[in-house]
Design a protein around this motif. Structure first.
Motif, short mmCIF file in Angstrom:
data_model
loop_
_atom_site.label_atom_id
_atom_site.label_comp_id
_atom_site.label_asym_id
_atom_site.label_seq_id
_atom_site.Cartn_x
_atom_site.Cartn_y
_atom_site.Cartn_z
N VAL A 45 0.85 -1.19 0.00
CA VAL A 45 0.00 0.00 0.00
C VAL A 45 0.89 1.24 0.00
O VAL A 45 1.64 1.48 0.95
CB VAL A 45 -0.93 0.00 1.23
N HIS A 46 0.80 2.02 -1.05
CA HIS A 46 1.67 3.20 -1.17
C HIS A 46 1.24 4.31 -0.22
O HIS A 46 0.12 4.31 0.33
CB HIS A 46 1.71 3.70 -2.61
N GLY A 47 2.12 5.28 -0.05
CA GLY A 47 1.85 6.41 0.83
C GLY A 47 1.13 7.52 0.08
O GLY A 47 0.54 7.34 -0.98
N GLY A 48 1.22 8.73 0.64
CA GLY A 48 0.57 9.86 0.02
C GLY A 48 0.47 11.03 0.99
O GLY A 48 1.03 10.95 2.09
N PRO A 49 -0.22 12.07 0.58
CA PRO A 49 -0.99 12.21 -0.65
C PRO A 49 -0.12 12.20 -1.91
O PRO A 49 1.03 12.62 -1.88
CB PRO A 49 -1.69 13.57 -0.49
N HIS A 61 -4.44 3.44 -4.74
CA HIS A 61 -5.58 4.00 -4.03
C HIS A 61 -5.59 5.52 -4.20
O HIS A 61 -4.60 6.13 -4.57
CB HIS A 61 -5.56 3.59 -2.56
N ARG A 62 -6.72 6.12 -3.88
CA ARG A 62 -6.94 7.53 -4.22
C ARG A 62 -6.74 8.46 -3.02
O ARG A 62 -7.62 9.23 -2.66
CB ARG A 62 -8.34 7.69 -4.82
N TYR A 86 -8.53 10.06 3.13
CA TYR A 86 -8.19 8.78 3.74
C TYR A 86 -9.35 7.80 3.72
O TYR A 86 -9.15 6.59 3.53
CB TYR A 86 -7.68 8.99 5.17
N ALA A 87 -10.57 8.28 3.88
CA ALA A 87 -11.72 7.37 3.84
C ALA A 87 -11.85 6.74 2.46
O ALA A 87 -12.11 5.52 2.33
CB ALA A 87 -12.99 8.12 4.22
N ARG A 88 -11.69 7.53 1.41
CA ARG A 88 -11.78 6.98 0.05
C ARG A 88 -10.66 5.98 -0.21
O ARG A 88 -10.88 4.91 -0.78
CB ARG A 88 -11.73 8.12 -0.97
N ALA A 89 -9.44 6.31 0.25
CA ALA A 89 -8.32 5.39 0.08
C ALA A 89 -8.57 4.08 0.82
O ALA A 89 -8.26 3.00 0.31
CB ALA A 89 -7.03 6.05 0.55
N ALA A 90 -9.12 4.17 2.03
CA ALA A 90 -9.41 2.96 2.81
C ALA A 90 -10.40 2.08 2.07
O ALA A 90 -10.27 0.84 2.07
CB ALA A 90 -9.94 3.34 4.19
N GLY A 91 -11.39 2.69 1.43
CA GLY A 91 -12.34 1.91 0.64
C GLY A 91 -11.68 1.21 -0.54
O GLY A 91 -11.98 0.05 -0.85
N ASP A 92 -10.75 1.91 -1.21
CA ASP A 92 -10.02 1.30 -2.33
C ASP A 92 -9.21 0.10 -1.87
O ASP A 92 -9.13 -0.93 -2.56
CB ASP A 92 -9.08 2.33 -2.96
N ILE A 93 -8.60 0.21 -0.69
CA ILE A 93 -7.77 -0.89 -0.18
C ILE A 93 -8.65 -2.08 0.21
O ILE A 93 -8.30 -3.24 -0.06
CB ILE A 93 -6.92 -0.40 1.00
N SER A 94 -9.77 -1.81 0.84
CA SER A 94 -10.69 -2.90 1.20
C SER A 94 -11.15 -3.65 -0.04
O SER A 94 -11.22 -4.89 -0.05
CB SER A 94 -11.89 -2.35 1.97
N LEU A 107 -3.67 4.73 7.40
CA LEU A 107 -4.68 3.75 6.98
C LEU A 107 -4.61 2.47 7.79
O LEU A 107 -5.55 1.67 7.77
CB LEU A 107 -4.49 3.43 5.49
N ALA A 108 -3.51 2.25 8.50
CA ALA A 108 -3.37 1.04 9.31
C ALA A 108 -4.37 1.00 10.45
O ALA A 108 -4.61 -0.08 11.02
CB ALA A 108 -1.94 0.95 9.86
N ALA A 109 -4.93 2.14 10.81
CA ALA A 109 -5.84 2.17 11.96
C ALA A 109 -6.98 1.17 11.81
O ALA A 109 -7.37 0.51 12.78
CB ALA A 109 -6.39 3.59 12.14
N HIS A 110 -7.52 1.05 10.61
CA HIS A 110 -8.65 0.14 10.39
C HIS A 110 -8.28 -1.30 10.73
O HIS A 110 -9.04 -2.02 11.37
CB HIS A 110 -9.12 0.25 8.94
#
Length: 490
Positions: free
Chosen positions: A289-293, A327-328, A335-343, A371-374
């Motif tokens: 999972v890449h970083g960002g933004p 991820h976006r 971060y919420a959108r990126a978390a959805g992409d990863i899921s 994103l690791a929080a989830h």
């Protein structure tokens, strides 16, 4: 003769600049501390109009507009309307708003952002320790806080919700930024984001923008008036550190992977790429999972860089499925959108016919660390390992606009027996390193299984920046640590 127009942040007025204004006048400049309209019906346009009218009354040939916190919004609006009268704009502990952005986007207090989404009444000023929800109190005395409490005024809602409108004229005005390092990132982090982040940040590279660092919290005009005055005078004189892009591409986009990697074909499934080993049966898998933004329009995207391809191919050569995801995470609010992409990527990966769905590791890099929080808060049984390379693990100063649920330090309470492999760069950005230390302290409190792979002389992104034997060894050790956990027995 130079005139400084000093515009404070939310709830404050010209009084917050008293110490700076006095020192500017002693240095031979003119100072105009501004108190903007606090009428409940006032909006951002009201404040821009006030500053524009003030600029029309100033006789000095050189005018420097200084904006602190919210104050940068009316400053930029006025500078765009009177670009021929403004010699420089100076940001002080302020964000970088773009055309169409309301100031609310940069408000750190999540409760305030939620409130102003439905309540248009004036925002009451903080009191006492509540000021810390708007910025670091580092360096403020009890007398400073008492003064903030006593003189602060309600902030009209429209000043924070009305979008800022900027034309091309404002880009002609040189700018400088005073980075308050106890409150937000330093120049090194800005340079990293300029090189790899959203495209609107690239304008910060070049002669039109200068940077200064000040070891202060969010209100340096109160805590460090002499030092701030000196930096404002230097900014007016055109001094300051410049950021240059240098190479057209960051090193991770152009250099081959640090370790030898075979050519392994991949399959593309939406945002997911899968690199399967040349072996029979279902195999454990690791999702990188890449970083960002990151810049939404940048080519190559992270999964197409030698860096992430290299990691995935290297694992495939070792008999494990390597996978990457685009991820976006294009802004701190994504971060919420990126978390959805990863899921979604993990759902696809676990359904792949070459993958053992019960043996999965997630390996996250850099700013993606939040994103690791989830996965820490409630780890699923099929997640055998969480790996983190030079991660951001709590919101560093200036990142408070990230939703509060993306706080790995807080999420550790739910991690249970999930093993964590943490790759720590010895020469990490200080603001990021502090989040890692906070994470390790919380991990110790909760009994989390953390294996640390230290790279004492490594920088953030050491695989591309520090191509040494020590870096190669660190990559090999971290890969082995992850594989031991994802391939191990029940």
């Amino acid at each position: 003769m130079t005139a400084f127009v000093l515009v404070g942040g939310a709830f404050t007025g010209g009084w917050v600049w008293d110490g700076v204004a006095e020192r500017l006048r002693e240095a031979g400049a003119t100072a105009h501390p501004v108190t903007l309209d606090v009428d409940p019906e006032a909006g951002l346009g009201t404040h821009i109009g006030e500053l524009t009218a003030l600029l029309d009354r100033i006789d000095e040939p050189e005018v420097v507009l200084v904006g602190h916190d919210y104050g940068i919004h009316p400053v930029l609006g006025a500078a765009g309307l009177r670009a021929d009268r403004v010699s420089r704009v100076v940001y002080v502990a302020a964000g970088l708003p773009s055309d169409g952005d309301p100031a609310l986007l940069l408000v750190r207090d999540e409760a305030v952002r939620d409130r102003l989404g439905h309540d248009t009444s004036p925002l009451p000023p903080p009191r006492g320790a509540e000021w810390s929800r708007w910025g670091s109190l580092d360096g403020l005395s009890a007398e400073d806080l008492e003064r903030l409490d006593r003189l602060a005024a309600p902030q009209p809602a429209g000043t924070l919700t009305e979008p800022l409108r900027l034309g091309d004229e404002v880009e002609r005005v040189p700018a400088a930024a005073v980075m308050c390092t106890a409150d937000g990132p330093g120049v090194d982090v800005v340079e990293m984001l300029v090189r790899t982040g959203p495209p609107h940040l690239r304008k910060l590279a070049g002669p039109g923008y200068a940077f200064f660092e000040l070891a202060a919290g969010h209100w340096p005009m109160l805590s460090h008036p002499a030092e701030l005055t000196g930096l404002l005078l230097r900014a007016a004189a055109g001094e300051g550190q410049r950021i240059t892009l240098g190479e057209d591409q960051p090193s991770y986009e152009r250099q081959e992977f640090l370790l030898p990697t075979p050519e392994v074909p991949h399959e593309r499934h939406g945002r997911l790429d899968v690199y399967a080993p040349d072996a029979e049966g279902r195999r454990p898998a690791v999702l990188f999972v890449h970083g960002g933004p990151v810049d939404a329009d940048r080519v190559p995207t992270p999964r197409d860089t030698p860096f992430y391809r290299g990691y995935a191919r290297h694992l495939a050569a070792l008999g494990v499925v390597g996978a990457t995801v685009d991820h976006r995470l294009y802004a701190l609010t994504d971060y919420a959108r990126a978390a959805g992409d990863i899921s979604e990527a993990l759902r696809r990966l676990r359904a792949h016919p070459r993958v053992d769905p019960d043996r999965i590791a997630v390996w996250i890099f850099s700013g993606g660390g939040l994103l690791a929080a989830h996965w820490l808060a409630e780890p699923p049984p099929w997640l055998r390992c969480l790996a983190l390379s030079y991660p951001v693990l709590a919101a560093p100063p200036g990142w408070e606009t990230v939703e509060s649920r993306f706080r790995p330090v807080d999420a550790l309470a739910g991690a249970g027996t999930l093993p964590v492999v943490l790759v720590r760069a010895g020469r990490e950005h200080p603001a990021f390193a502090a989040t890692v230390e906070a994470f390790l302290a919380a991990a110790g409190k909760h009994g989390t299984d953390v294996e640390i792979v230290d790279v004492p002389d490594g920088r953030h992104g050491f695989e591309a920046l520090d191509r040494t034997d020590a870096s190669r060894d660190a990559v090999a050790r971290s890969v082995r640590a992850v594989l031991d956990r994802v391939t191990g027995a029940e």
